[in-house]
Scaffold this motif. Sequence first.
Motif, short mmCIF file in Angstrom:
data_model
loop_
_atom_site.label_atom_id
_atom_site.label_comp_id
_atom_site.label_asym_id
_atom_site.label_seq_id
_atom_site.Cartn_x
_atom_site.Cartn_y
_atom_site.Cartn_z
N MET A 249 -26.77 43.70 44.45
CA MET A 249 -25.67 43.64 45.40
C MET A 249 -24.33 43.63 44.68
O MET A 249 -23.36 44.26 45.12
CB MET A 249 -25.80 42.40 46.27
CG MET A 249 -26.93 42.44 47.30
SD MET A 249 -26.63 43.57 48.69
CE MET A 249 -27.59 45.00 48.17
N GLN A 250 -24.25 42.93 43.56
CA GLN A 250 -22.99 42.91 42.81
C GLN A 250 -22.67 44.30 42.26
O GLN A 250 -21.52 44.75 42.33
CB GLN A 250 -23.08 41.90 41.67
CG GLN A 250 -23.14 40.46 42.16
CD GLN A 250 -23.23 39.47 41.02
OE1 GLN A 250 -22.33 39.38 40.19
NE2 GLN A 250 -24.34 38.71 40.97
N ALA A 251 -23.68 44.98 41.74
CA ALA A 251 -23.45 46.32 41.20
C ALA A 251 -23.01 47.29 42.30
O ALA A 251 -22.10 48.11 42.08
CB ALA A 251 -24.72 46.83 40.52
N MET A 252 -23.62 47.19 43.47
CA MET A 252 -23.27 48.11 44.55
C MET A 252 -21.81 47.94 44.96
O MET A 252 -21.08 48.94 45.08
CB MET A 252 -24.19 47.88 45.75
CG MET A 252 -23.97 48.89 46.88
SD MET A 252 -25.17 48.74 48.22
CE MET A 252 -24.57 47.28 49.07
N PHE A 253 -21.37 46.71 45.16
CA PHE A 253 -20.00 46.51 45.61
C PHE A 253 -18.98 46.71 44.50
O PHE A 253 -17.84 47.07 44.76
CB PHE A 253 -19.85 45.15 46.28
CG PHE A 253 -20.39 45.15 47.70
CD1 PHE A 253 -19.80 45.93 48.67
CD2 PHE A 253 -21.49 44.38 48.03
CE1 PHE A 253 -20.29 45.96 49.97
CE2 PHE A 253 -21.99 44.39 49.32
CZ PHE A 253 -21.39 45.18 50.29
N LYS A 254 -19.38 46.51 43.26
CA LYS A 254 -18.47 46.82 42.15
C LYS A 254 -18.20 48.32 42.07
O LYS A 254 -17.11 48.75 41.67
CB LYS A 254 -19.06 46.34 40.82
CG LYS A 254 -18.97 44.84 40.60
CD LYS A 254 -19.62 44.43 39.28
CE LYS A 254 -19.54 42.93 39.06
NZ LYS A 254 -20.24 42.50 37.82
N GLY A 255 -19.18 49.12 42.46
CA GLY A 255 -19.05 50.57 42.34
C GLY A 255 -18.57 51.28 43.58
O GLY A 255 -18.23 52.47 43.53
#
Length: 314
Positions: free
Chosen positions: A99-105
């Motif tokens: 989830m963190q990777a998705m919203f960071k990107g």
Amino acid sequence: MRTLRMAALGAAVASALALSVPASSASSASSAAPSAGTASARHGAKPIAGTARPALAAANTLSLQTAGKTGVVSPAPKVYLVFWGSQWSKDPAKVSADMQAMFKGLHGASDTWGTILTQYCENAPKGTTKCPSTATFITHPSSSILAGVWTDNAAAAPSSATQAQIAAEAKKAAGHFGNTTQTPNLNAQYVILSATGTHPDGFPNSGFCAWHDFTSTTYGKLAYTNMPYIPDLGAGACTTFTDGRLLSGIESTETHEYAETVTDFWPTDGWYNASGGEIGDECQDQDAYLTLSTGTFDVQGLWSNKANACVTHG
């Protein structure tokens, strides 16, 4: 749909759960069945069983429900991820990192999915289907929309949290992040993620993958999402992909809820179709993989008034 009554899911949901809930979790899931008092509306709920889009394009068109200047949409979205409870010491599917990777990107030129949202607005006449130039439009972010991450692990989260308890956690998160007035909360959405083995608002027997809503607090109105641990249902749940990828379902669901929060920030002031559905409701039969700088993620299709169709890129 904008409103989802649990009894209306009926045999379709029961069948979906029978196929997707692992045998090891079936007994604990059944004990979390909602009482009669939890059969009320859940805004933006994505049902586990799925639904087909309306047949007529005219019925799909989204229109603005109010002429409000704020709280109708989120013009500059900011996402706060809240991993609720000490149970997050276990994360077998690696949801937290995903989830963190998705919203960071999810920004910039590679985010061709998020550009769908920029056609919608607030500060326009009620009934608007195409925003005038004088409206306040949703902007496409040029940098990460992930504004904060908090693992609230001082104590265990309730094993079967109620809607009121989920809303209270959203307020607690707003305080944690220092968003204690209405102004910062005009764009903040708090995603309350529950850990593996928990059953927020009766999940999964209540029939939804997730839902979003708002709560009125001393910090102002707060937009929040109830996001269960969807990988507990197994690969293929809450997504149309059948490639066995375990995280696709929660990515598809969170992009559904994110987009609906952005375009209907404080339900029910924002954008709806004639059937009472939000931007993601009529496109639950469409998923696509989107490659960002931080990885590849399952994004759900969204309704575009401009294209007069469900699309996965703007």
